[in-house]
Motif scaffolding. Structure first.
Motif, PDB file in Angstrom:
ATOM      1  N   ARG A   1      29.974  33.367  40.948  1.00 47.98           N
ATOM      2  CA  ARG A   1      29.380  34.661  40.676  1.00 47.98           C
ATOM      3  C   ARG A   1      30.108  35.294  39.511  1.00 47.98           C
ATOM      4  N   GLN A   2      29.430  36.140  38.783  1.00 48.52           N
ATOM      5  CA  GLN A   2      30.037  36.797  37.637  1.00 48.52           C
ATOM      6  C   GLN A   2      30.704  38.085  38.087  1.00 48.52           C
ATOM      7  N   GLY A   3      31.964  38.253  37.780  1.00 47.42           N
ATOM      8  CA  GLY A   3      32.698  39.451  38.146  1.00 47.42           C
ATOM      9  C   GLY A   3      33.445  40.007  36.956  1.00 47.42           C
ATOM     10  N   VAL A   4      34.257  41.038  37.220  1.00 46.80           N
ATOM     11  CA  VAL A   4      34.928  41.717  36.118  1.00 46.80           C
ATOM     12  C   VAL A   4      36.010  40.849  35.493  1.00 46.80           C
ATOM     13  N   VAL A   5      36.499  39.835  36.183  1.00 42.84           N
ATOM     14  CA  VAL A   5      37.504  38.968  35.579  1.00 42.84           C
ATOM     15  C   VAL A   5      36.921  37.596  35.273  1.00 42.84           C
ATOM     16  N   GLY A   6      35.616  37.509  35.209  1.00 47.74           N
ATOM     17  CA  GLY A   6      34.996  36.252  34.842  1.00 47.74           C
ATOM     18  C   GLY A   6      34.226  35.640  35.984  1.00 47.74           C
ATOM     19  N   ASP A   7      34.016  34.352  35.884  1.00 53.43           N
ATOM     20  CA  ASP A   7      33.248  33.599  36.861  1.00 53.43           C
ATOM     21  C   ASP A   7      34.128  33.359  38.079  1.00 53.43           C
ATOM     22  N   ALA A   8      33.834  34.037  39.204  1.00 53.43           N
ATOM     23  CA  ALA A   8      34.750  34.045  40.343  1.00 53.43           C
ATOM     24  C   ALA A   8      34.090  33.472  41.592  1.00 53.43           C
ATOM     25  N   PRO A   9      34.902  33.000  42.555  1.00 48.83           N
ATOM     26  CA  PRO A   9      34.342  32.509  43.817  1.00 48.83           C
ATOM     27  C   PRO A   9      33.558  33.598  44.539  1.00 48.83           C
ATOM     28  N   LEU A  10      32.570  33.173  45.287  1.00 47.87           N
ATOM     29  CA  LEU A  10      31.675  34.120  45.939  1.00 47.87           C
ATOM     30  C   LEU A  10      32.358  34.997  46.977  1.00 47.87           C
ATOM     31  N   TRP A  11      33.470  34.538  47.533  1.00 42.40           N
ATOM     32  CA  TRP A  11      34.076  35.330  48.594  1.00 42.40           C
ATOM     33  C   TRP A  11      34.758  36.590  48.082  1.00 42.40           C
ATOM     34  N   PHE A  12      34.926  36.734  46.779  1.00 37.60           N
ATOM     35  CA  PHE A  12      35.448  37.983  46.230  1.00 37.60           C
ATOM     36  C   PHE A  12      34.290  38.914  45.885  1.00 37.60           C
ATOM     37  N   SER A  13      34.343  40.142  46.382  1.00 35.69           N
ATOM     38  CA  SER A  13      33.354  41.145  46.007  1.00 35.69           C
ATOM     39  C   SER A  13      33.728  41.740  44.649  1.00 35.69           C
ATOM     40  N   ASN A  14      32.795  42.455  44.045  1.00 37.05           N
ATOM     41  CA  ASN A  14      33.119  43.154  42.797  1.00 37.05           C
ATOM     42  C   ASN A  14      34.257  44.137  43.005  1.00 37.05           C
ATOM     43  N   ASP A  15      34.266  44.777  44.168  1.00 37.09           N
ATOM     44  CA  ASP A  15      35.338  45.723  44.472  1.00 37.09           C
ATOM     45  C   ASP A  15      36.683  45.002  44.550  1.00 37.09           C
ATOM     46  N   ASP A  16      36.711  43.820  45.172  1.00 36.99           N
ATOM     47  CA  ASP A  16      37.939  43.021  45.205  1.00 36.99           C
ATOM     48  C   ASP A  16      38.436  42.741  43.789  1.00 36.99           C
ATOM     49  N   LEU A  17      37.525  42.272  42.943  1.00 34.43           N
ATOM     50  CA  LEU A  17      37.906  41.858  41.596  1.00 34.43           C
ATOM     51  C   LEU A  17      38.421  43.034  40.768  1.00 34.43           C
ATOM     52  N   GLN A  18      37.803  44.190  40.928  1.00 40.79           N
ATOM     53  CA  GLN A  18      38.275  45.367  40.199  1.00 40.79           C
ATOM     54  C   GLN A  18      39.677  45.757  40.642  1.00 40.79           C
ATOM     55  N   LYS A  19      39.916  45.730  41.962  1.00 42.01           N
ATOM     56  CA  LYS A  19      41.248  46.084  42.472  1.00 42.01           C
ATOM     57  C   LYS A  19      42.284  45.036  42.061  1.00 42.01           C
ATOM     58  N   MET A  20      41.914  43.761  42.101  1.00 48.03           N
ATOM     59  CA  MET A  20      42.844  42.708  41.690  1.00 48.03           C
ATOM     60  C   MET A  20      43.215  42.849  40.217  1.00 48.03           C
ATOM     61  N   GLN A  21      42.244  43.196  39.393  1.00 46.67           N
ATOM     62  CA  GLN A  21      42.529  43.379  37.975  1.00 46.67           C
ATOM     63  C   GLN A  21      43.455  44.566  37.751  1.00 46.67           C
ATOM     64  N   LEU A  22      43.216  45.663  38.473  1.00 49.45           N
ATOM     65  CA  LEU A  22      44.087  46.834  38.354  1.00 49.45           C
ATOM     66  C   LEU A  22      45.513  46.481  38.782  1.00 49.45           C
ATOM     67  N   LEU A  23      45.661  45.769  39.892  1.00 50.40           N
ATOM     68  CA  LEU A  23      46.985  45.403  40.383  1.00 50.40           C
ATOM     69  C   LEU A  23      47.702  44.448  39.434  1.00 50.40           C
ATOM     70  N   ALA A  24      46.947  43.552  38.814  1.00 53.48           N
ATOM     71  CA  ALA A  24      47.552  42.523  37.969  1.00 53.48           C
ATOM     72  C   ALA A  24      47.961  43.043  36.599  1.00 53.48           C
ATOM     73  N   SER A  25      47.219  44.014  36.065  1.00 52.11           N
ATOM     74  CA  SER A  25      47.478  44.406  34.672  1.00 52.11           C
ATOM     75  C   SER A  25      47.556  45.911  34.459  1.00 52.11           C
ATOM     76  N   GLY A  26      47.370  46.715  35.507  1.00 51.79           N
ATOM     77  CA  GLY A  26      47.412  48.161  35.342  1.00 51.79           C
ATOM     78  C   GLY A  26      48.786  48.656  34.905  1.00 51.79           C
ATOM     79  N   ARG A  27      48.782  49.669  34.071  1.00 46.93           N
ATOM     80  CA  ARG A  27      50.047  50.241  33.582  1.00 46.93           C
ATOM     81  C   ARG A  27      50.650  51.137  34.659  1.00 46.93           C
ATOM     82  N   VAL A  28      51.942  50.955  34.938  1.00 50.15           N
ATOM     83  CA  VAL A  28      52.637  51.766  35.935  1.00 50.15           C
ATOM     84  C   VAL A  28      52.892  53.157  35.357  1.00 50.15           C
ATOM     85  N   VAL A  29      52.390  54.201  36.038  1.00 53.89           N
ATOM     86  CA  VAL A  29      52.532  55.566  35.525  1.00 53.89           C
ATOM     87  C   VAL A  29      53.368  56.447  36.443  1.00 53.89           C
ATOM     88  N   SER A  30      53.665  55.981  37.656  1.00 53.83           N
ATOM     89  CA  SER A  30      54.487  56.773  38.572  1.00 53.83           C
ATOM     90  C   SER A  30      55.032  55.855  39.660  1.00 53.83           C
TER      91      SER A  30
END
Length: 417
Positions: free
Chosen positions: A90-119
């Motif tokens: 399935r197509q998600g925010v981080v590319g072609d991903a396994p079906l068991w990840f929802s779009n919400d999962d992929l968005q949160k995983m991307q934030l956790l993996a690359s989000g800038r620490v602000v506090s």
């Protein structure tokens, strides 16, 4: 050889100009093909420190870190697999991903993996855990607004950085999604470089970061704030009875949790051997003297079931009928002869989709496909070869669980979201 098709059809060979056009079209088509090796979605890494990324790795299995040489580039995990669940993408925010990840999962995983620490915020009674506010890279609106720890967390932009030894929680998240349970929180492995963090968090070691739930419900009792409801072992067993009482007097959060949720939890905890939830007293096996349940004199209470309580039983205020699985590090090295079957006590059925996945014989390959998304974790463990011993342990526990289900004539039930 190139002219044979033309001879078979009786057509004249193309003139040189036509061949030139065909050659140009072929080159254009080749240029548009995706790279042959990069066939999986990789979470975008945070800004890593210079030098090898594997030097401070912490193996999930408890063995030695792969620090002597860089791991081989991971191969495409599904390229040679037969058609099946692993081939449906399935197509998600981080590319072609396994079906068991929802779009919400992929968005949160991307934030956790690359989000800038602000506090950053300390978590009471958890000295080695930090809650951090995160802003997505390139978030112009977020960059313009000042960091607000509570505001960021209310908006779902916070993560919990845990100890390097808790990396097993990342694998637990992938197991949860592969089995279709969808009760654990998104988690990724990451190295941190932010100047806001203490040095011990930025020394190059790989740590798990788990998404922070904005509306997790906690009891007001300071001594029991890791629960949404106070539930003892005897009450829990009574709730599991098919025709037992459906309400727990004066305890609405517990009464709102259906029996199917406990089945999901028991299956998950058995595969990972998570004891600090349903059996924090280690009543289901003989613990070593060094076990916390022995050192804290909890194991002695096993003689009186009325004194036994469940911990880490949590729900969200927005969904009080659905358990949230936290602190899922479990015991990757727990010996097979000491498997804790008490975790399964009182459970008479299990989710059908999860059991079907266990029976398919593809649990290891599905987990490898899922874990390949997290490149920091993948490389730190030495790729598929480094992960296989751990996955074989989980697969062996799955086979033992299937045998238990068969021997006790247990049933399966249809899944809910």
């Amino acid at each position: 050889q190139a002219q044979r098709p033309w001879r078979r059809t009786g057509l004249k060979p193309p003139v040189p100009a036509a061949l030139g056009v065909l050659l140009a079209l072929a080159l254009l088509a080749l240029a548009r093909l995706p790279p042959s090796l990069d066939c999986s979605p990789h979470l975008p890494p945070a800004s890593s420190p210079p030098g090898p990324r594997w030097e401070a790795a912490t193996p999930l299995s408890g063995g030695q870190a792969h620090g002597e040489r860089p791991p081989m580039p991971p191969a495409c995990l599904w390229q040679d697999q037969p058609p099946g669940r692993g081939r449906r993408r399935r197509q998600g925010v981080v590319g072609d991903a396994p079906l068991w990840f929802s779009n919400d999962d992929l968005q949160k995983m991307q934030l956790l993996a690359s989000g800038r620490v602000v506090s950053k915020t300390r978590v009471p009674a958890h000295g080695q855990v930090l809650r951090v506010g995160l802003r997505a890279m390139g978030d112009a609106e977020g960059d313009a607004s000042p960091a607000s720890p509570e505001g960021d967390c209310r908006e779902g932009r916070c993560g919990l950085i845990k100890r390097p030894g808790d990396l097993y929680e990342v694998l637990a998240f992938h197991l949860d999604r592969v089995l279709g349970l969808n009760r654990s929180l998104p988690a990724v492995a990451r190295r941190f470089t932010s100047h806001l963090l203490p040095y011990s968090y930025t020394d190059g070691s790989l740590r798990p970061i788990i998404w922070w739930v904005p509306d997790l419900q906690h009891l007001e009792d300071a001594n029991n704030d890791q629960n949404s409801c106070a539930l003892g072992w005897l009450q829990y067993q009574e709730m599991l009875q098919p025709h037992g009482p459906t309400l727990v007097a004066g305890d609405a959060p517990c009464s709102s949790i259906p029996r199917g949720e406990w089945s999901r939890l028991a299956l998950f905890d058995f595969l990972l051997q998570v004891h600090d939830r349903l059996d924090r007293y280690c009543c289901g096996f003989q613990p070593d003297p060094s076990e916390p349940c022995v050192e804290e004199m909890l194991h002695e209470k096993c003689r009186n079931p009325a004194e036994l309580d469940l911990v880490h039983i949590l729900v969200r205020r927005s969904v009080p009928s659905r358990l949230v699985f936290i602190d899922n590090a479990g015991r990757p090295q727990h010996p097979e002869e000491k498997l804790n079957f008490r975790l399964l006590q009182g459970i008479d059925s299990f989710p059908a989709a999860a059991v079907a996945t266990l029976r398919s014989g593809r649990l290891q390959s599905l987990l490898l496909e899922s874990l390949h998304v997290d490149q920091e974790l993948w490389e730190s463990q030495g790729g598929a070869e480094g992960l296989r011993p751990l996955l074989r342990t989980i697969d062996r526990r799955a086979r033992i669980l299937l045998q238990y289900i068969q021997e006790h004539n247990l049933t399966v039930f249809g899944d809910s979201p």
